[in-house]
Structures are given as structure tokens and as C-alpha cells.
Design an enzyme around this catalytic site. Structure first.
Site, PDB file in Angstrom:
ATOM      1  CD1 TRP A 160      -6.941   6.706 -31.056  1.00  0.00           C
ATOM      2  CD2 TRP A 160      -5.748   7.047 -29.211  1.00  0.00           C
ATOM      3  NE1 TRP A 160      -6.113   7.774 -31.280  1.00  0.00           N
ATOM      4  CE2 TRP A 160      -5.370   8.015 -30.167  1.00  0.00           C
ATOM      5  CE3 TRP A 160      -5.116   7.074 -27.958  1.00  0.00           C
ATOM      6  CZ2 TRP A 160      -4.411   8.988 -29.921  1.00  0.00           C
ATOM      7  CZ3 TRP A 160      -4.150   8.045 -27.719  1.00  0.00           C
ATOM      8  CH2 TRP A 160      -3.813   8.986 -28.692  1.00  0.00           C
ATOM      9  CG  ASN A 171     -10.988   4.813 -21.738  1.00  0.00           C
ATOM     10  OD1 ASN A 171     -10.028   5.236 -22.373  1.00  0.00           O
ATOM     11  ND2 ASN A 171     -11.992   5.587 -21.393  1.00  0.00           N
ATOM     12  N   GLY A 172      -7.756   4.202 -20.622  1.00  0.00           N
ATOM     13  CA  GLY A 172      -6.926   5.078 -19.779  1.00  0.00           C
ATOM     14  C   GLY A 172      -5.471   4.735 -19.974  1.00  0.00           C
ATOM     15  CE  LYS A 228     -12.613  20.450 -36.660  1.00  0.00           C
ATOM     16  NZ  LYS A 228     -12.666  21.027 -35.370  1.00  0.00           N
ATOM     17  CB  CYS A 244      -9.839   2.822 -25.107  1.00  0.00           C
ATOM     18  SG  CYS A 244      -8.127   2.587 -25.550  1.00  0.00           S
ATOM     19  CE  LYS A 276     -16.382  14.333 -30.052  1.00  0.00           C
ATOM     20  NZ  LYS A 276     -16.155  15.472 -30.950  1.00  0.00           N
ATOM     21  CG  HIS A 308       7.475  39.268 -38.725  1.00  0.00           C
ATOM     22  ND1 HIS A 308       8.385  40.292 -38.692  1.00  0.00           N
ATOM     23  CD2 HIS A 308       6.251  39.854 -38.612  1.00  0.00           C
ATOM     24  CE1 HIS A 308       7.759  41.450 -38.524  1.00  0.00           C
ATOM     25  NE2 HIS A 308       6.455  41.206 -38.483  1.00  0.00           N
ATOM     26  CD  GLU A 360     -11.943  24.566 -34.566  1.00  0.00           C
ATOM     27  OE1 GLU A 360     -10.922  24.539 -33.858  1.00  0.00           O
ATOM     28  OE2 GLU A 360     -12.698  23.584 -34.681  1.00  0.00           O
ATOM     29  NE  ARG A 395     -14.523   6.483 -25.107  1.00  0.00           N
ATOM     30  CZ  ARG A 395     -14.537   7.557 -24.341  1.00  0.00           C
ATOM     31  NH1 ARG A 395     -15.450   8.474 -24.518  1.00  0.00           N
ATOM     32  NH2 ARG A 395     -13.643   7.723 -23.396  1.00  0.00           N
ATOM     33  CD  GLU A 419      -9.633  17.857 -36.118  1.00  0.00           C
ATOM     34  OE1 GLU A 419      -9.301  17.176 -35.145  1.00  0.00           O
ATOM     35  OE2 GLU A 419     -10.451  18.789 -36.035  1.00  0.00           O
TER      36      GLU A 419
HETATM   37  C1  F6R Z   1     -10.565  18.953 -32.790  1.00  0.00           C
HETATM   38  C2  F6R Z   1     -10.982  18.398 -31.523  1.00  0.00           C
HETATM   39  C3  F6R Z   1     -10.018  18.438 -30.411  1.00  0.00           C
HETATM   40  C4  F6R Z   1     -10.736  18.751 -29.086  1.00  0.00           C
HETATM   41  C5  F6R Z   1      -9.752  18.622 -27.920  1.00  0.00           C
HETATM   42  C6  F6R Z   1     -10.410  18.973 -26.593  1.00  0.00           C
HETATM   43  O1  F6R Z   1     -11.561  18.829 -33.754  1.00  0.00           O
HETATM   44  O2  F6R Z   1     -12.063  17.896 -31.396  1.00  0.00           O
HETATM   45  O3  F6R Z   1      -8.992  19.348 -30.645  1.00  0.00           O
HETATM   46  O4  F6R Z   1     -11.269  20.043 -29.153  1.00  0.00           O
HETATM   47  O5  F6R Z   1      -9.256  17.317 -27.865  1.00  0.00           O
HETATM   48  O6  F6R Z   1     -11.459  18.104 -26.308  1.00  0.00           O
HETATM   49  P1  F6R Z   1     -12.545  18.461 -25.231  1.00  0.00           P
HETATM   50  O7  F6R Z   1     -13.311  19.644 -25.724  1.00  0.00           O
HETATM   51  O8  F6R Z   1     -13.390  17.228 -25.113  1.00  0.00           O
HETATM   52  O9  F6R Z   1     -11.815  18.792 -23.957  1.00  0.00           O
END
Ligand code: F6R
Length: 612
Positions: A76, A102-103, A489, A2, A607, A508, A485, A27, A492
Site C-alpha cells: 500500500w 511494512n511501516g 461506509k 502493506c 485495513k 446552516h 458511520e 492490507r 469508502e
Molecule cells: C472504515 C474503517 C476505518 C477504521 C479506522 C480505524 O470502514 O475501517 O475507518 O475504523 O482506520 O481502524 P482501527 O479500528 O483498526 O484502529
């Protein structure tokens, strides 16, 4: 999770709020809304399900809402499905209080029952509507001022919030309250702003205040007054934001994600240069002098998502170079398992936003146990940055795309610097080796640029293989961290099912999923593990898998095994993740675009995850 924005000034509020929300859409983007009032007139509320553009259309780009004071929200969903009814702003039963939030309010059920006993009814499924009514209830019951009612609500509510509130009987004022959710306040001549993140207000001012946990504020036109939870007025220092507003614009790229992928060489270089002049790595500014470094007996790294994957890579690099034992943990697990932290432990919390609820809670747990903490954080002034004993800032600049790219790489560079410095100070490498590693770190930005040059081939590959159902990423050691990673990527932003496996683990169980045409991406950049990973790739190939191999220039024999090869520039084997992941980011990006998706705003994600 949010985004909220507030404006109180001389101009029409709605277009300014919409513009601010556009910068915060990363967000959350399942619904949005505005509440605006004209002088002493009624508070007018408009809400819309869907992207912000639906709200903009509904309000004729904000022109149909008149007034110079207002609040806005992009959502969100946490409590209640995405719908117009659940969209913010929310209004209290007697329309005296209107707020955006937000929260997450953890005890909202309990508060709801209490309010129901006082004949309150609710139109939405949100926790925010409960908060709005609680504030109204306290105002009536105790004949309170807005600050008084907000304070009482803050003491009753458990959870996290950044709240911006309009009171019907207080025209020309916006009230703010904060606990564990980000909020920034900006003031200029005759105008004041508040937002969840700086890009929403940067166009108007660079002079900002950070409101702390359990604090409140009142925005007037061109002024702000701060209060602590006891209702006493407090003074705060103004800070200047130094990065450019342009850094948060797309700058000719189709998506923020692509722009940010290409900003990686700079993000990594800036982060390196903040502690390294090309000859020495100097960590004194983060209070890691030689004595401190020698005294570290054990390191625990805690983080979430991609930042956790940086932790996995860091574990390999720091242990191998400095021989300090490292444990890496998911922040969401760490906090609930009564972790044992020893004497002379260093807890490193890695977070782009500095607001991730689980990472923040892990940091607090470490501090509660009296252990020294270091935050590796990108957002200046964020909660983790403020609460950690010391902060190593990554200089990636604002990251807007939901999926992290440049902040991830800058975090990797930060941990590489720690590893090399720790190794030298603890006598595990000599002066010559130390210099060699620094030279290699300095060469990485240029090499990232080089690895990004392969983008057309990756685009072609994505177009050809974008319809695959499953993708497996396999690698050993550091390459396994890379796979984690790369796989995240992919899933997501392209919504393809993907999994990362330590290459030796595949047999395994998971290898039973490999059939004719299954896409398997083998990462093999470590000289000493090259043959071993290759034989795991051959196992896949003999079961009909379609193999993509990623390796460093020089390992040309990989072409005898794989169907498609991606080469990265050669570097020291400790640092290959930083050169491999950008190619995997590009692959995820192109798969997403190829499917007609928007990689900047993947479904169900936000985000900054400020809820548990
Ligand atoms: C994936 C991504 C998330 C963040 C995770 C932690 O692309 O962006 O997995 O890495 O939510 O977020 P931060 O780094 O803001 O604590």
C-alpha cells in the site's frame, strides 16, 4: 498498510508465500513481490505492479522461483507511486541485503543524504530501499553480524517498521525487526513463518510468538531466536491462536464484507457474553470493579474512522445513562494538541486492529500523563492491547474486508456494556432498570439478524439509485452517530460523495446543495426527536430531495414524508445505532457491487493504518 510474509522450511517457499500474501491482500494491493533463495544460491527477486494475481502469473503461481527460504510483500504505497520499481522486496546497492517492509521511515531523506555521501545510489522512491542500504552500510562499516547491523539501523531509523530481511552471506536464515508495525511468528517441525497478520500463517500453525517493539529475531528452519535492542538473546512465550482458520475464509459469500455483515449477530453476542451472563455485567476482568467505576470523574474516548464513530455513539449513551462527562476525539488530533487530562480520568482507545498509529500514539500520550487507559480492541496481542492498562476484547474474530462492519458492531456492544454497568454502579438506574437494559442488550443479536432480512429491498434500491452524485445522511443525537458511520461506509466502498449532518445543522449551509433528486437519507429512531428530525426531512423534501427514511417499526407516519422507508426492529433508544448501521452497511455494499467495484478492497485504503 502493506503485508509481509516469510517462510523458512523444507518446502518450496514461493507458493507458500503467495498463499500467505493472498490472506494479507486486504492490507495493500497496488503491487507485490517475492524474494526466494535455494540453499546457498543467489537471492532471486520478482516484483509486479497491480494485484497479487499479476505476481502469481509472472511466477507461474510461484513455480518458477526455486528455493525453500523467502520473503514476500503486498504493498500500500506511502513513499513513491505504485510501480514495479517501488514494489518490494528491495535490494541493497551491492545486492547483499534484500528486505520487505511494512511501516514508514520518517527520517528517510536524512538517511538517504548520508548514504549518498558514501556513494550509494537508489533505483526507487521508497523509504524501504534506504533502510536496506543503511543495513548494508553498517554491516560493512562496523564489520557487523546481521543482528548488529539491524540494531544499528533500528537506532538510526525514526518511524515504524516490521522488516523481514535476507542476507546474501546467511543462507537458511531470515532476520526480523519490529517497531510499531504488527508481526507474528509461527514455528512448526522444520519450518518457521512470519507475517503481518495471523491468517497468513494459520493454515500451517496456531502456535505463535508476538515480537515486541524494538526487538529482533532470526528464523531458522523450525526455530526462532529473539534478541532485544542491545543484541542480547531473550526468551518469549508461545501463544495458541484459538479461532478457526475458516473464520478468515469467504465461506460461500461473494465478498468478505458481506460475510462479515452477516457475522454481526454472533460478533455482538460473543462480545456481550464475554462480560454478561444475562443477569449481571461483570467488568472485573478488565479491572473495572465498583470502586474503580465510582472513582471515574471524566472519560475521554480516542479513535480513528469507524472506531471514532463508535466513540460518538458512546458519548451519547454513556453520558445519558451514567451521567459521566464524556469527550470523544479523533486520535490524529488528540496527540498533537497537548490534551488536558484530569485526575480520575479514564481514557478509552477503540481500535479493531490495535495497531492504528494515531490511536497508539494517543494511548501513549495518555499513559505519559499518568492516566488510566482502557483499550477496546479486536486483535489479540496487538500493540494497543499490550500497552493499554486494561483491555476489553471485542470477539468479532478476524475481519478481512477493509471497511469495518462486524468489529464496529462489536465495539458498539462493548461500549453499551460499559454504559449500562457504569449507570448501575453509580446509582443512576435501579436494579429493575439495570435488568431491563441487560435484557435489551441480550435481544440485540436476534434483532440485527431481523434487520438484515431487508437485504433484497436494499439491493433493489442500490440498483435504482446507484448513479446519484451526492448522498446526505441526516439525523439527531444517536442517529447522527449512525449517519457518520453510514456515510463513511458509502463513500469508502462506492466512491460516491456522501456527507453526514446533524439534521438541525443542515439549514446552516449545506441545504443549499440539495436540489431536485438529491438523495437524502434521514435516520429517525429516537422517539423524543422523531418529530424534529421529520421536520428537517420535510425541509429537504420541499427542495426536491429524494428522501429515504430509516426508523423503527411503529413510526409509520414517516411514510407520509419519505419516498423509500427502511424499518428496523424496536429497541431502547440508546441502542438503535446497532440496528440501523447494518442496513446502511448493506446499502453501501450494494452500491459498490452495483458499480462493479470490489467492496473488500477499496482504492487507496488499507485495513490497518500504521502510519500517521
Ligand atoms: C472504515 C474503517 C476505518 C477504521 C479506522 C480505524 O470502514 O475501517 O475507518 O475504523 O482506520 O481502524 P482501527 O479500528 O483498526 O484502529
Amino acid at each position: 498498510m502493506c503485508g509481509i510474509v516469510a517462510y523458512n522450511g523444507q518446502k518450496q517457499a514461493a507458493p507458500i508465500l503467495l498463499e500467505g500474501l493472498e490472506k494479507l491482500e486486504y492490507r495493500g494491493y497496488d503491487s507485490a513481490g517475492l524474494a526466494v533463495r535455494d540453499g546457498e544460491g543467489d537471492i532471486e527477486v520478482v516484483r509486479a505492479k497491480g494485484r497479487l494475481k499479476v505476481l502469481a502469473e509472472k511466477t507461474n503461481e510461484g513455480k518458477s522461483l526455486k528455493g525453500d527460504c523467502g520473503i514476500g510483500h503486498t504493498r500500500w504505497a506511502t513513499h513513491g507511486e505504485p510501480s514495479e520499481n517501488n514494489a518490494h522486496p528491495h535490494e541493497s546497492l551491492h545486492a547483499e541485503v534484500v528486505a520487505v517492509h511494512n511501516g514508514i521511515i520518517e527520517n528517510y531523506q536524512e538517511i538517504r543524504s548520508k548514504l549518498e555521501r558514501h556513494q550509494y545510489t537508489f533505483y526507487s522512491q521508497t523509504d524501504t530501499e534506504i533502510a536496506v542500504n543503511l543495513i548494508e552500510y553498517y554491516r560493512h562499516k562496523y564489520d557487523e553480524t546481521p543482528i548488529g547491523a539491524l540494531r544499528r539501523a533500528m537506532m538510526r531509523i525514526r518511524g515504524s517498521y516490521a522488516l523481514a530481511v535476507l542476507f546474501k552471506d546467511r543462507p537458511g536464515e531470515i532476520y526480523l525487526a519490529r517497531k510499531d508495525s504488527p508481526m507474528i511468528i509461527g514455528v512448526t517441525e522444520g519450518e518457521s513463518f512470519a507475517a503481518s497478520d495471523a491468517p497468513a500463517i494459520l493454515k500451517h500453525t496456531r502456535h505463535v510468538y508476538y515480537i515486541d517493539n524494538m526487538e529482533l529475531a532470526c528464523l531458522s528452519k523450525g526455530g526462532v531466536t529473539f534478541y532485544n535492542i542491545d543484541g542480547e538473546q531473550i526468551e518469549k512465550e508461545i501463544t495458541e491462536i484459538t479461532w478457526d482458520a475458516e473464520a478468515a475464509e469467504k465461506g460461500g459469500y461473494e465478498h468478505f464484507m458481506m460475510k462479515e455483515i452477516f457475522e454481526q449477530p454472533k460478533a455482538v453476542e460473543d462480545t456481550l457474553h464475554s462480560v454478561c451472563d444475562g443477569q449481571e455485567i461483570d467488568l472485573k476482568d478488565i479491572h473495572l470493579d465498583e470502586e474503580e467505576i465510582r472513582s471515574i470523574a471524566h472519560i475521554t474516548i480516542v479513535a480513528c474512522g469507524s472506531a471514532y464513530h463508535v466513540g460518538v455513539a458512546a458519548q451519547y449513551v454513556i453520558e445519558d445513562l451514567s451521567r459521566i462527562p464524556v469527550r470523544v476525539e479523533l486520535a490524529s488530533e488528540f496527540r498533537y494538541r497537548n490534551p488536558i487530562l484530569g485526575e480520575n480520568e479514564l481514557v478509552i482507545v477503540i481500535s479493531q486492529s490495535g495497531e492504528t498509529a494515531d490511536s497508539l500514539a494517543a494511548l501513549r500520550e495518555a499513559k505519559r500523563q499518568g492516566v488510566k487507559t482502557l483499550g477496546i480492541v479486536n486483535v489479540v496481542g496487538s500493540s494497543i492491547a499490550r500497552e493499554a492498562d486494561n483491555v476489553f476484547y471485542t470477539l468479532a474474530g478476524p475481519e478481512i474486508a477493509v471497511a469495518t462492519t462486524k468489529a464496529y458492531s462489536a465495539q458498539l456492544m462493548a461500549v453499551y456494556c460499559l454504559a449500562v454497568r457504569f449507570a448501575y454502579v453509580r446509582g443512576k438506574i435501579n436494579k429493575e432498570e439495570y435488568k431491563k437494559y441487560i435484557d435489551e442488550l441480550s435481544a440485540l443479536p436476534e434483532k440485527i439478524s431481523k434487520s438484515l432480512e431487508d437485504k433484497e429491498r436494499l439491493q433493489w434500491f442500490a440498483a435504482k439509485f446507484g448513479n446519484n452524485r451526492d448522498i446526505f445522511y441526516i439525523g439527531r443525537g444517536m442517529d447522527y452517530a449512525t449517519c457518520l458511520e453510514g456515510s463513511l461506509k458509502m463513500k469508502e466502498i462506492s466512491y460516491l460523495h456522501s456527507e453526514a449532518y446533524a439534521a438541525g445543522e443542515l439549514k446552516h449551509g449545506t441545504i443549499s446543495l440539495v436540489e431536485k433528486g438529491t438523495l437524502v437519507i434521514g435516520v429517525s429512531t429516537q422517539n423524543e426527536l422523531y418529530e424534529k428530525t421529520l421536520s428537517n426531512m420535510i425541509e429537504v423534501k420541499s427542495r426536491g430531495g429524494y428522501l429515504v427514511g430509516i426508523t423503527s417499526y411503529g413510526h409509520y407516519s414517516i411514510e407520509d414524508t419519505v419516498d423509500f422507508t427502511i424499518y428496523i426492529p424496536r429497541t431502547d433508544s440508546h441502542f438503535t445505532t446497532l440496528l440501523t448501521v447494518p442496513s446502511l452497511q448493506l446499502l453501501g455494499y450494494y452500491m459498490s457491487v452495483n458499480k462493479g467495484l470490489n467492496p473488500d478492497k477499496p482504492r487507496n485504503l488499507a485495513k490497518s493504518v500504521t502510519v500517521e
